[in-house]
Motif scaffolding. Structure first.
Motif, PDB file in Angstrom:
ATOM      1  N   THR A  20       0.841  -1.195   0.000  1.00  6.79           N
ATOM      2  CA  THR A  20       0.000   0.000   0.000  1.00  6.79           C
ATOM      3  C   THR A  20       0.875   1.243   0.000  1.00  6.79           C
ATOM      4  O   THR A  20       1.951   1.264   0.611  1.00  6.79           O
ATOM      5  CB  THR A  20      -0.917   0.006   1.232  1.00  6.79           C
ATOM      6  N   ALA A  21       0.378   2.261  -0.677  1.00  9.66           N
ATOM      7  CA  ALA A  21       1.006   3.578  -0.643  1.00  9.66           C
ATOM      8  C   ALA A  21       0.006   4.584  -0.075  1.00  9.66           C
ATOM      9  O   ALA A  21      -1.202   4.325  -0.057  1.00  9.66           O
ATOM     10  CB  ALA A  21       1.446   3.994  -2.036  1.00  9.66           C
ATOM     11  N   TYR A  22       0.548   5.717   0.363  1.00  7.30           N
ATOM     12  CA  TYR A  22      -0.296   6.700   1.034  1.00  7.30           C
ATOM     13  C   TYR A  22       0.026   8.105   0.519  1.00  7.30           C
ATOM     14  O   TYR A  22       1.138   8.385   0.063  1.00  7.30           O
ATOM     15  CB  TYR A  22      -0.062   6.660   2.544  1.00  7.30           C
ATOM     16  N   LEU A  23      -0.965   8.965   0.646  1.00  6.14           N
ATOM     17  CA  LEU A  23      -0.750  10.387   0.400  1.00  6.14           C
ATOM     18  C   LEU A  23      -1.392  11.136   1.561  1.00  6.14           C
ATOM     19  O   LEU A  23      -2.623  11.171   1.673  1.00  6.14           O
ATOM     20  CB  LEU A  23      -1.364  10.828  -0.931  1.00  6.14           C
ATOM     21  N   GLN A  24      -0.562  11.679   2.420  1.00  9.14           N
ATOM     22  CA  GLN A  24      -1.052  12.500   3.526  1.00  9.14           C
ATOM     23  C   GLN A  24      -1.219  13.921   3.014  1.00  9.14           C
ATOM     24  O   GLN A  24      -0.252  14.506   2.513  1.00  9.14           O
ATOM     25  CB  GLN A  24      -0.065  12.463   4.700  1.00  9.14           C
ATOM     26  N   MET A  25      -2.404  14.459   3.174  1.00  7.47           N
ATOM     27  CA  MET A  25      -2.707  15.788   2.653  1.00  7.47           C
ATOM     28  C   MET A  25      -3.130  16.692   3.811  1.00  7.47           C
ATOM     29  O   MET A  25      -4.129  16.417   4.481  1.00  7.47           O
ATOM     30  CB  MET A  25      -3.831  15.706   1.613  1.00  7.47           C
ATOM     31  N   ASN A  26      -2.348  17.720   4.028  1.00  3.78           N
ATOM     32  CA  ASN A  26      -2.624  18.663   5.107  1.00  3.78           C
ATOM     33  C   ASN A  26      -2.945  20.036   4.540  1.00  3.78           C
ATOM     34  O   ASN A  26      -2.593  20.352   3.409  1.00  3.78           O
ATOM     35  CB  ASN A  26      -1.423  18.758   6.039  1.00  3.78           C
TER      36      ASN A  26
END
Length: 127
Positions: A78-84
């Motif tokens: 799995t890959a992730y994109l944390q968006m703040n």
């Protein structure tokens, strides 16, 4: 069946955060670079963040640099994109993509011609 599936999208207020996930099935991501892209209505697809297969290199588009972080967990495939600090202009359909054979992560993000694409997840940011 080889596929990528994005999840984690939704509606968030301006200034909020979301974390998108990109899960692979039918193949392993270990040897694949991963990229995150988005497309808003009437706009061209935009490369946001790309990460090499060994976690060693990342590239971020100017519009998300300092706000978004790409990561991967090969053990979870799995890959992730944390968006703040999301803003209304971040509203779009977000896609992940993967490819074994890339030149650089920058090229992957700017000129994507990639093997695997997910179907996307909608992110809507209200003002």
């Amino acid at each position: 069946q080889l596929q990528l599936v994005e999840s984690g999208g939704g509606l968030v207020q301006s200034g909020g955060s979301l974390r998108l996930s990109c899960a692979a099935s039918g193949f392993t991501l270990d040897n694949h670079a991963i990229g995150w892209f988005r497309q808003a209505p009437g706009k061209k697809r935009e490369g946001l963040a790309c990460i090499s297969s060994d976690n060693g290199n990342t590239y971020y588009g100017d519009s998300v640099k300092g706000r978004f972080t790409v990561s991967r967990d090969n053990a979870k495939n799995t890959a992730y994109l944390q968006m703040n600090n999301l803003q209304p202009e971040d509203t779009a359909v977000y896609y992940c993509a993967a490819d074994e054979a890339i030149t650089t992560v920058r090229t992957m993000c700017l000129f994507p011609a990639l093997d695997y694409w997910g179907r996307g997840t909608q992110v809507t940011v209200s003002s």
